[in-house]
Design an enzyme around this catalytic site. Structure first.
Site, PDB file in Angstrom:
ATOM      1  N   TYR A  37     125.716  73.504  26.538  1.00 47.45           N
ATOM      2  CA  TYR A  37     124.909  74.604  26.004  1.00 47.45           C
ATOM      3  C   TYR A  37     124.757  74.461  24.498  1.00 47.45           C
ATOM      4  CZ  TYR A  37     123.367  79.359  24.974  1.00 47.45           C
ATOM      5  OH  TYR A  37     122.656  80.445  24.533  1.00 47.45           O
ATOM      6  N   SER A  64     120.243  79.423  19.452  1.00 52.65           N
ATOM      7  CA  SER A  64     121.421  80.265  19.585  1.00 52.65           C
ATOM      8  C   SER A  64     122.338  80.033  18.398  1.00 52.65           C
ATOM      9  CB  SER A  64     122.167  79.920  20.887  1.00 52.65           C
ATOM     10  OG  SER A  64     123.435  80.541  20.943  1.00 52.65           O
ATOM     11  N   ASP A 106     108.917  76.791  36.455  1.00 53.07           N
ATOM     12  CA  ASP A 106     110.198  76.114  36.252  1.00 53.07           C
ATOM     13  C   ASP A 106     110.023  75.262  35.002  1.00 53.07           C
ATOM     14  OD1 ASP A 106     112.411  74.471  36.205  1.00 53.07           O
ATOM     15  OD2 ASP A 106     112.357  73.982  38.334  1.00 53.07           O
ATOM     16  N   LYS A 161     121.207  73.662  22.479  1.00 44.15           N
ATOM     17  CA  LYS A 161     120.677  74.624  21.519  1.00 44.15           C
ATOM     18  C   LYS A 161     120.579  74.009  20.123  1.00 44.15           C
ATOM     19  CE  LYS A 161     119.946  78.173  24.191  1.00 44.15           C
ATOM     20  NZ  LYS A 161     118.600  78.758  24.355  1.00 44.15           N
TER      21      LYS A 161
END
Length: 259
Positions: A152, A139, A58, A156
């Site tokens: 998100y 990304s 994890d 990133k």
């Protein structure tokens, strides 16, 4: 080619998608690959199929990384690929106005904290030899704003910046430990399947999702893996703190194509 022969290569989130493709390519290049993932069944199956070792990890848990360091104390290549979008359990609010703090932090724990812990592990696992390659998977969303996926995009973008910080830090120590980031856009992985479906309109949905991409198609995980293999190899010895876009030309200019 066998560019990674003798190199110990660790890939997080390696059970499927981009991570799986990178792990498989590293094995083809002769690397000794360690696949890590939360999903034990698929991670074990992937490792067995490509001839790698699987360790459950994890990435958001410091304790897991400390245990990993005991199991794999030395590494030559570390790919911090594991990440989430925040939509894994279904559609929820992730815009700047309505996102909850818990949902915001959950994405950052995996994407950003996981990358921080992965980079810290990598530095400690590489500094004795004084060399290595850290590859952080950011990304396209880390380079532009994404109103419906604020956490998100933020996580990133932070990965992109932390990559440069790690690169400079390692260079300051006199180590040949390189750190670079990959910025994929629309790569056809299982994460897209809920949007694409299996019906007769699948191809039309795919075309619509990449309509603004100059190359007019999705990228493949194998195309990302090919670039990762180059960054992992000694051929990229002069590359550190760099970012590589894999977006079909999306960020090369405006969405409007010249006539």
């Amino acid at each position: 080619m066998q560019r990674l022969t003798g190199k110990i290569c660790l890939v997080t989130g390696g059970a499927r998608g981009i991570g799986r493709a990178i792990a498989a390519r590293f094995r083809q290049e002769g690397g000794e690959v360690v696949v890590t993932d939360l999903e034990e069944a698929s991670g074990t199956a992937t490792a067995a199929e490509i001839g790698a070792r699987f360790i459950r990890l994890d990435v958001a848990r410091e304790e897991d990384w400390l245990q990993l360091a005991e199991a794999i104390p030395v590494a030559d290549v570390v790919v911090n690929n594991a990440g989430i979008t925040g939509f894994e359990t279904g559609p929820i609010a992730h815009d700047p106005e309505h996102a909850s703090l818990d949902d915001w932090q959950a994405v950052h724990r995996v994407n950003l904290d996981g990358t921080f812990l992965g980079c810290r592990y990598a530095i400690r696992a590489m500094k004795a030899r004084g060399r290595g390659s850290i590859i952080n998977v950011s990304s396209r969303s880390g380079l532009v704003g994404i109103p419906a996926a604020a956490a998100y995009a933020s996580s990133k973008a932070a990965i992109r910046n932390h990559t440069k910080t790690v690169a400079l830090y390692c260079a300051q120590q006199g180590w040949a430990i390189r750190c670079n980031s990959l910025h994929p856009a629309a790569i056809l992985t299982p994460i897209w399947e809920p949007m694409l479906g299996e019906g007769p309109d699948r191809e039309a949905r795919m075309a619509a999702l990449v309509a603004d991409t100059p190359l007019k198609r999705f990228g493949t995980p194998e195309e990302v893996a090919a670039v990762a293999a180059m960054l992992a190899s000694d051929e990229a010895a002069y590359m550190t703190g760099a970012e590589i876009n894999l977006d079909g030309g999306l960020l090369a200019g405006s969405a409007a194509s010249p006539g």
